[in-house]
Structures are given as structure tokens and as C-alpha cells.
Design an enzyme around this catalytic site. Structure first.
Site, short mmCIF file in Angstrom:
data_model
loop_
_atom_site.label_atom_id
_atom_site.label_comp_id
_atom_site.label_asym_id
_atom_site.label_seq_id
_atom_site.Cartn_x
_atom_site.Cartn_y
_atom_site.Cartn_z
N ARG B 50 0.85 -1.19 0.00
CA ARG B 50 0.00 0.00 0.00
C ARG B 50 0.89 1.24 0.00
O ARG B 50 1.15 1.83 1.05
CB ARG B 50 -0.93 -0.04 1.21
CG ARG B 50 -2.13 -0.97 0.98
CD ARG B 50 -2.93 -1.18 2.23
NE ARG B 50 -2.32 -2.19 3.08
CZ ARG B 50 -2.65 -2.39 4.36
NH1 ARG B 50 -3.56 -1.62 4.93
NH2 ARG B 50 -2.05 -3.34 5.06
N ASP B 52 2.30 4.96 -0.29
CA ASP B 52 1.77 6.27 0.10
C ASP B 52 1.70 7.23 -1.09
O ASP B 52 2.29 6.98 -2.15
CB ASP B 52 2.70 6.91 1.15
CG ASP B 52 2.46 6.36 2.55
OD1 ASP B 52 1.34 5.88 2.82
OD2 ASP B 52 3.40 6.42 3.37
N ARG B 200 11.36 4.93 4.02
CA ARG B 200 11.60 6.38 4.07
C ARG B 200 12.26 6.78 5.40
O ARG B 200 13.06 7.72 5.44
CB ARG B 200 10.29 7.14 3.86
CG ARG B 200 9.80 7.01 2.41
CD ARG B 200 8.36 7.46 2.24
NE ARG B 200 8.19 8.81 2.75
CZ ARG B 200 7.00 9.37 2.95
NH1 ARG B 200 5.89 8.70 2.69
NH2 ARG B 200 6.93 10.59 3.41
#
Lengths: 268, 268
Positions: B50, B52, B200
Site C-alpha cells: 500500500r 503512500d 523512508r
């Protein structure tokens, strides 16, 4: 009056091309606008190549005369800040001060372009507008062989736009290499100067060779026809990148000589 | 009811992320919309990760159940045509028919991500939104050394979002390599699954090492703190690409077994 040589990167998609025009935003206009915002001066800049709408640059070169002396990194950072504020997709990569004999267009001795093709069945998502999508497999070795028939000094009438303003259709193509990495086919072209639409005309014709529709001999015959009608379909601007400009030793540095004899209507 | 496994490329910029949401266009919603336009069926698709908003994919994998049998290349071309018509920056690269035991999310045994950093003084023009711009030089060898202290099975509490919904913060990071080519620094991460914002968070922390602000030991200490506050700044989505998903031998082919035990909240 100090003269600055600037190396410029841009995404060609939002622009009508390098050159200032009435019908939309240009790269030249955006940079002149940033200079005006920063210095209050209305200047006219000159680029090494007048790229068309949708054509990108990683190493366009331009020069501008400003009334005051700048530290080059201060000037670069300030111009980049103004360009970004105005929402541009343009970055000044590097600035050096040069003498008045340097001319970004007329002093250039070699220009390097890249044309990118992505050969695959699926359309482009990440690379949309950044490469030419060709939905079939291509033989890059045949493309390279065909390209070699075009290298050298020739009358490129077949491969220039009907709107080309250069005095002569004769150019010397130093290099036209075709390489492949997976689905990406890259055509690298080097010459002192190019005719209008020359690289896109060459790329469109090499595609016919890659598909097996034309042999290398057919490509050579198209060159020898010296007839615009013998050209394959012109490739779209999406895949074209102005990569680098070379100047003679020392040109682009203070105190150099920068005069050239080329008519240099570089309008790729 | 035939199940189709699809490999998907997308530009994350115009989307709120993979998952359907109320607040804007999603990749999932766009593909479900294309399926509805083509087949008249309202389906719910599932992706392997999923991603972002702003995160890109070159090899996201999803599955969908359709009521009729399709030739896979017909289905791919038709879905791509509908996606383009609706102005999407999404392409279906490949489709294969799989059996009902295959699940794009739960059958995955390895996920590969790439994080791209461009380290240079000038802002990004061509790569804006496609890489993290870091306007200073970085030592990629220190980054790589720091990355190696994170490889293996660990509690990654430091490196996951406070909103992460995974049951466990323990993950096995198979690979975290940092390489450089000119101004481009690439971080390649492989694991069976990742926590929300894990890559990230890792990239933002490795940047501190690359700048010389943190040593590899500091990075290791941050991991061992098991405390979200010990994490460096989270890197922007711009540089993150979901590259590839691996399934066990035969999963993704007709007749295979496709059950997995991982909780697999892959929310990078």
C-alpha cells in the site's frame, strides 16, 4: 559588463520550446523573467540550441550579460530560487563568468543529443513524455548499422524540417550510436550543429530500420535522395534530450577567444 | 471465477496513494474504475504494497477476480486503454491468470524497493518529484556501512510510522545496499515485508550518515533504542519506487499453492 555562461536543465513538457514566443511559456522567457526578478534588468539571453516544445535538456548552455559582478554560486542559487517560485521546471546547474568573445551558440564546436525510445507493449506511466513509446520489439543492432550509413559530412535535406532556416543542408554528423539496455533504446548523436528536426527525423527513420521495415541500404538511399519526402515519420519530441555542448579549449573561461565560422542554426 | 495477477507501473505524484480513499484519486480506485468501464463489474483489487501518496511503482503486483475468461494480452491492452482515456499515469505491464490460492499481498515472499537521492547543488528540473533532492555532497560508502548495521531480523520500532498498523515491529531486512553513480545515490531494500514508512525512515537516517552527522554506530544505536524519536527525519515519498514482488515457486501460476503466514502490512 560581465558575461555569464550558464548550463541549464529543463523538462520540456510545459514549454513551447527554448525560444521566446507569443503562444506560451518558453524556457528562454522563464530564465529572462528570473533575471528580471532578481536584478531588475531586461536581458536577452542566447542558448546553444533552440529546442522545440517537449524537448528536454540536461546540458543546454546559454549566456547572459548582467550589469553587475556576481559571485557565480550566489547568482545560481538566486536564479534557481526565482525559477522555482514562478513554478518552472528549469534548473541552472552551473555558472561561470566568461569574456565577451564567448557566445553560447556561435562558439560551440560540438553538441550532444540523446534520443530515448522505450520498446514494450505496455504504455508508459513513469516515462510518459520522457521517451518515445514504441509498442513492439525493435532490433537495435540493425538500427545501429543503419545509423552508421549516416555518419559523416552529408547533405541532410532528407532529414531536416521544411521550416529549417539554416543556409546550408550540409552537416557533419560525428556520431550516431544506437545502444540498448532492456526495453530502453538510446540513440546518441553528436555534431558541431544540427538542422531543424534533424535528430527527430533520424530517430523516426531508424525506428523503421529497427522494425525491419527498412534495411540500412534503404536508410542510406533516403539520405542520398536529398528529398524531405524520403524521410521516415518524424519522432515525437518526448524522447529528445539536449545533453552537452563543447567549446574550444578555454572558450567559456575568462580571456578566451570565442569566434566561430559555423552558421549554426541549431534547431533540434 | 478466474483470478488475474497484474504487474503495475505508476507515477505516484497525482495520487493519494495505492489505497482507495475519500480525499482524492488513488491507484487502486483508478484500476478498479478501468475494470468497471471495461467489464461492467465492480471489483475490489488487492495490491502487494500500500504505497503512500507520491510513491512510485515499477513493479507493484495486484490481483483481481473477474467473472469471465480473458485472453491476458487483450485484457492488458483494454485496461491500459481505459486507464489512459481517464488520464491516468498508470500502466498494466503484465497479466497472468492464477488460481484462487494466489494472493498478491499474502503470498509475497520478498519485496524490493528502490530509494533515489540526487545529491547536487542545483534543484531538480527533470527529476522533480522523482528523487529526493539533497543539496550537498554525501558519502555513499558511509551510508552503505551504516545500512549494514540494520540488515537482519530486528525490532524496527525506531523506523516505523506512529500510524503503522502491523501487529509486530519485527522484520527481517534481507538487503539494504547503497550505491552511487555520479550525483545519483540509490538505496535498494529487500524484505518479505516492510513496516509503514520503514524505507523512508531508513533513507532519512542514512542521509544523516552520508552527511557525516551520524556515524554507523549512531545508526545502530537508533535501531537499538526501539524508539520512534530516535529516527532521523523521514525522507519524502518522491524518491521511493516499489520495484518488484517475488512469490514462491509457482505462485502466480495456475495450480500453485499460495498461502502464507506473514502478517504483511506492507505500507511503505
Amino acid at each position: 559588463m560581465p558575461r555569464y555562461k550558464m548550463t541549464v536543465e529543463y523538462d520540456g513538457i510545459p514549454y513551447v520550446g527554448w525560444q521566446r514566443q507569443e503562444n506560451g511559456p518558453s524556457v528562454q522567457g522563464a530564465i529572462e523573467g528570473a533575471i528580471l526578478s532578481l536584478t531588475g534588468e531586461t536581458v536577452s539571453i542566447r542558448g546553444a540550441g533552440r529546442t522545440d516544445s517537449g524537448v528536454h535538456a540536461m546540458g543546454q548552455v546559454m549566456h547572459a550579460d548582467l550589469s553587475k559582478e556576481w559571485k557565480v554560486y550566489t547568482l545560481r542559487n538566486a536564479l534557481n530560487a526565482h525559477l522555482r517560485l514562478a513554478g518552472n521546471r528549469i534548473a541552472i546547474l552551473d555558472i561561470v563568468e566568461v569574456d565577451q568573445s564567448f557566445d553560447a551558440r556561435f562558439s560551440a564546436i560540438r553538441r550532444h543529443y540523446l534520443y530515448r525510445i522505450i520498446a514494450r507493449r505496455a504504455p508508459l506511466a513513469l516515462e510518459a513524455g520522457r521517451a518515445w513509446w514504441v509498442p513492439k520489439d525493435m532490433d537495435h543492432e540493425v538500427m545501429h548499422a543503419a545509423a552508421q550509413t549516416l555518419v559523416g559530412r552529408h547533405d541532410f535535406t532528407t532529414f531536416r524540417s521544411a521550416h529549417c532556416q539554416a543556409n546550408s543542408p550540409v552537416r557533419t554528423l560525428d556520431r550516431l550510436d544506437v545502444t540498448r539496455s532492456g526495453e530502453l533504446i538510446e540513440i546518441r548523436a553528436t555534431a558541431q550543429s544540427f538542422l531543424h528536426n534533424q535528430i527527430r527525423s533520424l530517430a523516426g527513420t531508424l525506428k523503421l530500420a529497427g522494425e525491419g521495415k527498412w534495411t540500412p541500404d534503404d536508410v542510406r538511399a533516403a539520405l542520398e535522395a536529398k528529398d524531405r519526402k524520403a524521410c521516415g515519420p518524424v519522432a515525437p519530441p518526448d524522447g529528445l534530450y539536449f545533453m552537452q555542448v563543447e567549446y574550444r579549449d578555454g572558450a567559456g573561461s575568462p580571456g578566451s577567444e570565442g569566434k566561430d565560422i559555423d552558421d549554426s542554426d541549431d534547431l533540434s
